[in-house]
Write an enzyme that holds these catalytic residues in place. Sequence first.
Site, PDB file in Angstrom:
ATOM      1  N   ARG A  10      40.320  33.396  48.316  1.00  0.00           N
ATOM      2  CA  ARG A  10      39.859  34.472  47.425  1.00  0.00           C
ATOM      3  C   ARG A  10      39.527  35.744  48.217  1.00  0.00           C
ATOM      4  NH1 ARG A  10      35.754  38.007  46.980  1.00  0.00           N
ATOM      5  NH2 ARG A  10      34.323  36.413  47.732  1.00  0.00           N
ATOM      6  N   HIS A 200      26.845  35.332  53.566  1.00  0.00           N
ATOM      7  CA  HIS A 200      28.265  35.686  53.493  1.00  0.00           C
ATOM      8  C   HIS A 200      28.479  36.883  54.430  1.00  0.00           C
ATOM      9  CE1 HIS A 200      32.017  36.361  50.921  1.00  0.00           C
ATOM     10  NE2 HIS A 200      31.870  37.559  51.461  1.00  0.00           N
ATOM     11  N   CYS A 233      37.093  43.632  51.115  1.00  0.00           N
ATOM     12  CA  CYS A 233      36.945  43.883  49.682  1.00  0.00           C
ATOM     13  C   CYS A 233      37.685  45.163  49.336  1.00  0.00           C
ATOM     14  CB  CYS A 233      35.467  44.009  49.322  1.00  0.00           C
ATOM     15  SG  CYS A 233      35.210  44.433  47.596  1.00  0.00           S
TER      16      CYS A 233
HETATM   17  P1  HMG Z   1      37.164  47.644  33.289  1.00  0.00           P
HETATM   18  O1  HMG Z   1      38.427  48.420  33.469  1.00  0.00           O
HETATM   19  O2  HMG Z   1      35.873  48.368  33.183  1.00  0.00           O
HETATM   20  O3  HMG Z   1      37.310  46.575  32.090  1.00  0.00           O
HETATM   21  O4  HMG Z   1      37.076  46.622  34.517  1.00  0.00           O
HETATM   22  P2  HMG Z   1      37.241  46.767  30.539  1.00  0.00           P
HETATM   23  O5  HMG Z   1      36.253  45.765  30.034  1.00  0.00           O
HETATM   24  O6  HMG Z   1      37.059  48.222  30.169  1.00  0.00           O
HETATM   25  O7  HMG Z   1      38.710  46.314  30.087  1.00  0.00           O
HETATM   26  C1  HMG Z   1      39.877  47.068  30.447  1.00  0.00           C
HETATM   27  C2  HMG Z   1      41.091  46.166  30.331  1.00  0.00           C
HETATM   28  O8  HMG Z   1      41.004  45.116  31.312  1.00  0.00           O
HETATM   29  C3  HMG Z   1      41.217  45.471  28.975  1.00  0.00           C
HETATM   30  O9  HMG Z   1      42.607  45.292  28.736  1.00  0.00           O
HETATM   31  C4  HMG Z   1      40.612  44.113  29.230  1.00  0.00           C
HETATM   32  O10 HMG Z   1      41.088  43.087  28.380  1.00  0.00           O
HETATM   33  C5  HMG Z   1      41.047  43.840  30.658  1.00  0.00           C
HETATM   34  P3  HMG Z   1      43.457  46.295  27.797  1.00  0.00           P
HETATM   35  O11 HMG Z   1      42.727  46.285  26.489  1.00  0.00           O
HETATM   36  O12 HMG Z   1      43.392  47.639  28.484  1.00  0.00           O
HETATM   37  O13 HMG Z   1      44.819  45.701  27.784  1.00  0.00           O
HETATM   38  N1  HMG Z   1      40.148  42.926  31.344  1.00  0.00           N
HETATM   39  C6  HMG Z   1      40.539  41.812  32.008  1.00  0.00           C
HETATM   40  N2  HMG Z   1      41.748  41.267  32.206  1.00  0.00           N
HETATM   41  C7  HMG Z   1      41.772  40.122  32.898  1.00  0.00           C
HETATM   42  N3  HMG Z   1      40.679  39.504  33.413  1.00  0.00           N
HETATM   43  C8  HMG Z   1      39.467  40.030  33.229  1.00  0.00           C
HETATM   44  C9  HMG Z   1      39.369  41.241  32.502  1.00  0.00           C
HETATM   45  N4  HMG Z   1      38.316  42.003  32.151  1.00  0.00           N
HETATM   46  C10 HMG Z   1      38.798  43.032  31.448  1.00  0.00           C
HETATM   47  N5  HMG Z   1      38.394  39.413  33.734  1.00  0.00           N
HETATM   48  C11 HMG Z   1      36.390  44.565  35.529  1.00  0.00           C
HETATM   49  C12 HMG Z   1      35.970  45.749  34.674  1.00  0.00           C
HETATM   50  C13 HMG Z   1      35.125  43.801  35.897  1.00  0.00           C
HETATM   51  C14 HMG Z   1      37.342  43.701  34.752  1.00  0.00           C
HETATM   52  C15 HMG Z   1      37.111  45.114  36.797  1.00  0.00           C
HETATM   53  O14 HMG Z   1      36.313  46.094  37.388  1.00  0.00           O
HETATM   54  C16 HMG Z   1      37.413  44.037  37.804  1.00  0.00           C
HETATM   55  O15 HMG Z   1      38.217  43.131  37.546  1.00  0.00           O
HETATM   56  N6  HMG Z   1      36.777  44.110  39.008  1.00  0.00           N
HETATM   57  C17 HMG Z   1      36.934  43.079  40.015  1.00  0.00           C
HETATM   58  C18 HMG Z   1      36.863  43.692  41.375  1.00  0.00           C
HETATM   59  C19 HMG Z   1      36.930  42.592  42.420  1.00  0.00           C
HETATM   60  O16 HMG Z   1      37.468  41.519  42.201  1.00  0.00           O
HETATM   61  N7  HMG Z   1      36.358  42.888  43.622  1.00  0.00           N
HETATM   62  C20 HMG Z   1      36.349  41.975  44.695  1.00  0.00           C
HETATM   63  C21 HMG Z   1      35.393  40.831  44.504  1.00  0.00           C
HETATM   64  S1  HMG Z   1      33.722  41.176  44.990  1.00  0.00           S
HETATM   65  C22 HMG Z   1      33.713  40.984  46.715  1.00  0.00           C
HETATM   66  O17 HMG Z   1      34.754  40.885  47.323  1.00  0.00           O
HETATM   67  C23 HMG Z   1      32.412  40.859  47.424  1.00  0.00           C
HETATM   68  C24 HMG Z   1      32.080  39.406  47.831  1.00  0.00           C
HETATM   69  O18 HMG Z   1      33.071  38.871  48.687  1.00  0.00           O
HETATM   70  C25 HMG Z   1      30.729  39.346  48.541  1.00  0.00           C
HETATM   71  C26 HMG Z   1      30.608  40.378  49.679  1.00  0.00           C
HETATM   72  O19 HMG Z   1      31.430  40.395  50.598  1.00  0.00           O
HETATM   73  O20 HMG Z   1      29.645  41.141  49.608  1.00  0.00           O
HETATM   74  C27 HMG Z   1      31.981  38.499  46.594  1.00  0.00           C
HETATM   75 MG    MG Z   2      33.184  39.239  50.863  1.00  0.00          MG
END
Ligand code: HMG
Ligand code: MG
Length: 293
Positions: A10, A200, A233
């Site tokens: 992931r 982490h 990220c």
């Molecule tokens: P948004 O654009 O604000 O979402 O994104 P929305 O609610 O306005 O929806 C827009 C469109 O996206 C809609 O579709 C939804 O259905 C769709 P449309 O009507 O336009 O066709 N949608 C989705 N589709 C699939 N799966 C979903 C989903 N949600 C909405 N779950 C959202 C908000 C949270 C979805 C977006 O910002 C996002 O996916 N962000 C994820 C970012 C990410 O994965 N970052 C990396 C992970 S965190 C990390 O790495 C840190 C960590 O490792 C710890 C550390 O190191 O500190 C964990």
């Molecule tokens: Mg991380």
Amino acid sequence: MVRIVEVGPRDGLQNEQVPLDTRLKAAFVAALAEAGLREIEVTSFVSPKWVPQLADSGDLWPLLAPGPLFSALVPNAKGLERALEVGVDRIAVFTAASDAFTTKNVNMTVAETIEVFAEVIAGFRARYPGGWVRGYVSTAFECPYAGRIEPAQTAEVAARLLELGVDEVSLGDTIGVAAPPEVRALAAELDGPKDRFAWHFHDTRGTAVANVAAALDLGFTAFDASAAGLGGCPYAVGAGGNLATEDLVYLLERWGLRTGVSLAALARASLPVLEALGRRPTSKAQLAALSAP
Ligand code: HMG
Ligand code: MG
């Protein structure tokens, strides 16, 4: 007993631009399991527009062979729906200590994420009563947009997550800046038993192993790591690789702690993925294991 949460499939892959075949990812997970890793964070049910590399999470999950505990990131109700459809029974929700970061990462403030997670966790536990949930607090030490974070601020968000009923909080040094005194300062602010927290660390500046040692000295026993140190990220400018699982396993074993992981097998597990990405191994312990006779 020390726990390693392998986040390579992931966190390791989410930022990679080269599209990887779903079967290659499944084989990577299988090789990690074969090496002895018992907890593997496999993928994310996030927006495919935001993280294209993990758009295949729904196809990947059914390819996993039973054995380890598999989990996936879920940001909202839509993600939960997609995860439940394929039988995900361990989830991680993710927020941060700073609004500046959550706004870039999930398009919500920290307070908004907590509201969304309350629904996600309720929906998840309606399907799996007592089901395991992890909560991440990113930017636990420093935010790439808001700068240094006070330990009390991170501890406050961790407390909110525990109140929501998460089983464990993982504290993320998202951009890999922290040093041991900061780990001690944050640990001093945390409210709750030590086994409710995991660390982490990203290894952007080479401090991850030292930070693990500091946390071990304080009595913490759960650490996230990514095979070959893959990772970063997409919404954290300057986030380098994660702590390499090889470096972590070497440290723990040499410390006298049993991990159940074969370093020799682990060192080879990521090679097909590295090859597909056009990369060479860089983790010190991985290189040493690969060159061992
Ligand atoms: P948004 O654009 O604000 O979402 O994104 P929305 O609610 O306005 O929806 C827009 C469109 O996206 C809609 O579709 C939804 O259905 C769709 P449309 O009507 O336009 O066709 N949608 C989705 N589709 C699939 N799966 C979903 C989903 N949600 C909405 N779950 C959202 C908000 C949270 C979805 C977006 O910002 C996002 O996916 N962000 C994820 C970012 C990410 O994965 N970052 C990396 C992970 S965190 C990390 O790495 C840190 C960590 O490792 C710890 C550390 O190191 O500190 C964990
Ligand atoms: Mg991380």
